[in-house]
Design a protein around this motif. Structure first.
Motif, PDB file in Angstrom:
ATOM      1  N   MET A 242       0.873  -1.287  -0.173  1.00 21.76           N
ATOM      2  CA  MET A 242      -0.024   0.127  -0.048  1.00 21.76           C
ATOM      3  C   MET A 242       0.885   1.134   0.104  1.00 21.76           C
ATOM      4  O   MET A 242       1.935   1.210   0.538  1.00 21.76           O
ATOM      5  N   ASN A 243       0.567   2.174  -0.616  1.00 13.77           N
ATOM      6  CA  ASN A 243       1.065   3.436  -0.818  1.00 13.77           C
ATOM      7  C   ASN A 243       2.653   3.585  -1.249  1.00 13.77           C
ATOM      8  O   ASN A 243       3.331   4.609  -0.531  1.00 13.77           O
ATOM      9  N   CYS A 244       3.072   2.830  -1.951  1.00 15.64           N
ATOM     10  CA  CYS A 244       4.304   2.865  -2.459  1.00 15.64           C
ATOM     11  C   CYS A 244       4.691   3.736  -3.216  1.00 15.64           C
ATOM     12  O   CYS A 244       6.295   3.957  -3.509  1.00 15.64           O
ATOM     13  N   GLU A 245       3.839   4.722  -3.815  1.00 14.03           N
ATOM     14  CA  GLU A 245       4.453   5.858  -4.485  1.00 14.03           C
ATOM     15  C   GLU A 245       4.870   7.148  -3.538  1.00 14.03           C
ATOM     16  O   GLU A 245       5.524   7.856  -4.035  1.00 14.03           O
ATOM     17  N   TYR A 246       4.602   7.143  -2.215  1.00 16.12           N
ATOM     18  CA  TYR A 246       4.888   8.101  -1.179  1.00 16.12           C
ATOM     19  C   TYR A 246       6.166   7.527  -0.636  1.00 16.12           C
ATOM     20  O   TYR A 246       6.534   7.219   0.330  1.00 16.12           O
ATOM     21  N   GLY A 363       5.144   4.183   2.605  1.00 11.78           N
ATOM     22  CA  GLY A 363       4.183   3.143   2.296  1.00 11.78           C
ATOM     23  C   GLY A 363       4.882   1.633   2.388  1.00 11.78           C
ATOM     24  O   GLY A 363       5.804   1.915   3.370  1.00 11.78           O
ATOM     25  N   GLY A 364       4.267   0.624   1.928  1.00 11.55           N
ATOM     26  CA  GLY A 364       5.105  -0.371   2.121  1.00 11.55           C
ATOM     27  C   GLY A 364       4.044  -1.888   2.289  1.00 11.55           C
ATOM     28  O   GLY A 364       3.141  -1.734   1.926  1.00 11.55           O
ATOM     29  N   ILE A 365       4.499  -2.679   3.181  1.00  9.12           N
ATOM     30  CA  ILE A 365       3.815  -4.059   3.452  1.00  9.12           C
ATOM     31  C   ILE A 365       2.344  -3.699   4.237  1.00  9.12           C
ATOM     32  O   ILE A 365       2.586  -3.186   5.505  1.00  9.12           O
ATOM     33  N   LEU A 366       1.278  -3.591   3.756  1.00 12.36           N
ATOM     34  CA  LEU A 366      -0.013  -3.179   4.544  1.00 12.36           C
ATOM     35  C   LEU A 366      -0.090  -4.347   5.900  1.00 12.36           C
ATOM     36  O   LEU A 366      -0.062  -5.421   5.833  1.00 12.36           O
ATOM     37  N   VAL A 367      -0.259  -3.554   7.068  1.00 15.78           N
ATOM     38  CA  VAL A 367      -0.596  -4.240   8.093  1.00 15.78           C
ATOM     39  C   VAL A 367      -1.668  -3.722   9.133  1.00 15.78           C
ATOM     40  O   VAL A 367      -2.075  -2.369   8.619  1.00 15.78           O
ATOM     41  N   ASP A 368      -2.088  -4.469   9.778  1.00 16.48           N
ATOM     42  CA  ASP A 368      -3.235  -3.932  10.933  1.00 16.48           C
ATOM     43  C   ASP A 368      -2.320  -3.443  12.036  1.00 16.48           C
ATOM     44  O   ASP A 368      -1.099  -3.277  12.293  1.00 16.48           O
ATOM     45  N   ASN A 369      -3.259  -2.840  13.138  1.00 16.59           N
ATOM     46  CA  ASN A 369      -2.552  -2.271  14.397  1.00 16.59           C
ATOM     47  C   ASN A 369      -2.078  -3.357  15.068  1.00 16.59           C
ATOM     48  O   ASN A 369      -1.234  -3.088  16.175  1.00 16.59           O
ATOM     49  N   ARG A 370      -2.100  -4.779  14.729  1.00 20.06           N
ATOM     50  CA  ARG A 370      -1.109  -5.606  15.475  1.00 20.06           C
ATOM     51  C   ARG A 370       0.041  -6.093  14.576  1.00 20.06           C
ATOM     52  O   ARG A 370       0.705  -7.090  14.836  1.00 20.06           O
ATOM     53  N   GLY A 371       0.212  -5.590  13.612  1.00 21.28           N
ATOM     54  CA  GLY A 371       1.416  -5.893  12.537  1.00 21.28           C
ATOM     55  C   GLY A 371       0.907  -7.035  11.661  1.00 21.28           C
ATOM     56  O   GLY A 371       2.125  -7.446  11.055  1.00 21.28           O
ATOM     57  N   ARG A 372      -0.194  -7.549  11.639  1.00 22.71           N
ATOM     58  CA  ARG A 372      -0.353  -8.692  10.764  1.00 22.71           C
ATOM     59  C   ARG A 372      -0.722  -8.283   9.304  1.00 22.71           C
ATOM     60  O   ARG A 372      -1.031  -7.105   9.130  1.00 22.71           O
ATOM     61  N   THR A 373      -0.090  -9.005   8.283  1.00 25.51           N
ATOM     62  CA  THR A 373       0.051  -8.707   6.848  1.00 25.51           C
ATOM     63  C   THR A 373      -1.197  -9.553   6.403  1.00 25.51           C
ATOM     64  O   THR A 373      -1.790 -10.200   7.309  1.00 25.51           O
ATOM     65  N   THR A 374      -1.488  -9.477   5.087  1.00 24.92           N
ATOM     66  CA  THR A 374      -2.448 -10.426   4.398  1.00 24.92           C
ATOM     67  C   THR A 374      -2.043 -11.669   4.128  1.00 24.92           C
ATOM     68  O   THR A 374      -2.849 -12.721   3.593  1.00 24.92           O
TER      69      THR A 374
END
Length: 530
Positions: A242-246, A363-374
């Protein structure tokens, strides 16, 4: 164990030893879990965390989480994830107090015990930043590294370069795992630089904490290992990004005194926070023309203003005038002052030449508030992750807080899940093969050097501070061709750290270029001139 094969196992594998990786490792280890912590360097302090000068966000007596939330959202152009911003604004200072003030006792500057000095930086509406002179990150890492090295539950493996994440669908040979809808991360293939062999590290949970991407640009403040390896590995494993252009460019990196390809020395934003101002070669202030907040505007605005000034004047740099700083600069900024002295400059009196440089990946690897990825069982924290806190542009000194908080949250979440589940099954362990060497040709340093020069120049010129469709399309074509050629080269050449790094760096550059090409809207760090 077969000859030349290394198989290791742990509850958790953490790839990267900066603030996020170290805090996660300590959090898990304190709960009795067996942790393997990898670092690409010879010790735990070789990453970007050690370079952080300015400080870490805390709170002052007049502060309120809502005020910090507003400052983060404003700097991030309201492209932030509000739940993540709320999480860091409320929970961040609490965890900082518990970990860094009470447990690890980081030596932040104080008037007397418990009375902390707080500074202000661009985009903040008040002074709320804890600091250790101008080497906050170094002090944090010295304390964390000592705690990690002493901990009986943490195995530190130095000079290790992760090659690929191990997943059940891609690597497991047993058909039961291939037919399963759920894909799980079960560790990584890791190159041991000391012996030139690949290790298979299997773990119930894996966390990426590999840091930033600055070294894919011609000018950067980042350490040599900041090439986006975590991003490239996660992308290949099918994890959502997510948001890798930023990509945030720091406005004030020291101009001069570095060799080509070396990282640029950062002149902290805190210098402007204490009263320094930007001037052109004629000694004129130019920031008030660009933004009412002048020299304390958010970084993306200051960076573009400097680039405009340099383009207009034809000068190679602008200057930082520190004569307005009321404090003794040698005491307040000893590291910066010493570096200037080596260049024959007196920080208090001489204008310091500065230029923008690639600094932070929002940006980077999308995570939730616990650091879990998809991807099941895979976590990410720190600069390689995208929590949504930074949105389109990072607010100063939030990155150390984010790395600490998400490292802590991910560590707790992994420990809690480990308490409820058994380890990896024997069937799964047996079905993950060891690495099969594929290339026999020796690497050619001239080819590697030229490929890196192509990547860095392409990213700086076409996917840099200001972007356009023409520039991005050119970068896309060039990088697609380079990445394809590199895949062939990678298959035919004997494995080495420099080959792995180049492979990851080229993929990272391509990922960022594609994201920038797709986003037609100017926002924050992603500035479209068309």
């Amino acid at each position: 164990m077969a000859m030349n094969h290394f198989r290791l196992q742990s509850d958790a594998l953490i790839i990267g030893s900066g603030i996020a990786g170290s805090v996660a490792a300590l959090t898990l280890a304190d709960q009795g879990r067996d942790v393997i912590l990898l670092t690409a360097g010879a010790d735990l302090k070789t990453g970007n965390t050690s370079l952080a000068q300015g400080g870490i966000v805390y709170r002052n007596e007049q502060d309120d989480p809502k005020i910090l939330e507003k400052d983060i959202m404003t700097a991030g152009w309201r492209h932030n994830y509000s739940r993540a911003v709320r999480h860091i604004a409320r929970k961040g200072p609490e965890v900082l107090k518990e970990l860094f003030l009470e447990k690890y006792k980081i030596p932040f500057n104080q008037r007397k015990p418990g009375d902390w000095y707080l500074t202000r930086e661009g985009g903040h509406s008040m002074a709320r930043i804890l600091y250790c002179d101008d080497h906050t990150g170094r002090n944090i890492m010295e304390v964390l590294a000592e705690a990690v090295e002493k901990h009986p539950n943490i195995r530190v493996l130095t000079q290790r370069t992760a090659i690929d994440l191990l997943t059940t669908q891609h690597h497991a040979r047993h058909l039961d795992f291939k037919y399963n809808l759920s894909n799980q991360c079960v560790g990584a293939y890791v190159f041991n630089d000391q012996v030139g062999k690949v290790e298979t590290i299997l773990s119930k949970f894996t966390m990426l904490a590999t840091g930033g991407i600055g070294q894919i640009y011609l000018h950067t403040t980042n350490t040599r290992g900041s090439i986006g390896s975590g991003l490239a590995m996660a992308h290949r494993a099918g994890t959502r990004l997510m948001n890798c252009e930023y990509v945030q460019f720091h406005p004030t990196a020291l101009y001069g005194g570095t060799k080509r390809g070396e990282r640029r020395f950062l002149v902290s934003e805190a210098v402007r926070g204490e009263g320094a101002v930007l001037v052109n070669s004629r000694g004129e202030r130019f920031m008030p023309r660009h933004d009412p907040r002048a020299d304390l505007a958010p970084r993306d605005i200051v960076t573009r203003a400097i680039m405009d000034e340099m383009l207009t004047s034809g000068d190679d740099s602008v200057y930082l005038d520190c004569s307005g700083i009321k404090q003794d600069v040698d005491k307040r900024f000893p590291t910066i002052s010493e570096r200037c002295r080596k260049m024959g400059l007196n920080m208090a009196a001489d204008p310091i030449p500065v230029v923008p440089a690639a600094h932070y990946f929002c940006g980077g690897i999308l995570v939730d508030n616990r650091g879990r990825t998809t991807l099941e069982q895979l976590y990410a924290a720190g600069e390689c992750s995208c929590t949504g806190v930074h949105g389109a542009n990072r607010l100063a000194s939030t990155s150390l807080l984010e790395g600490m908080l998400w490292g802590h949250s991910a560590g707790h979440d992994m420990a809690m899940r480990l308490n409820r589940t058994s380890g990896l099954s024997r069937k799964l362990l047996d079905s993950i093969p060891d690495w099969v060497p594929h290339g026999i040709r020796d690497e050619d340093p001239a080819l590697i050097s030229q490929d890196w020069a192509n990547i860095r120049n392409t990213m700086w010129n076409y996917v840099g501070v200001s972007r356009s469709s023409n520039r991005l399309n050119r970068a896309f074509v060039d990088l697609r061709k380079l990445t394809k050629n590199l895949q062939d080269f990678y298959r035919e050449t004997a494995l080495s750290k420099s080959i792995i790094d180049l492979f990851h760096g080229s993929q990272t550059a391509y990922i960022i270029t594609v994201a920038a090409l797709r986003n037609k809207e100017t926002k924050g760090c992603h500035y479209r001139i068309d």
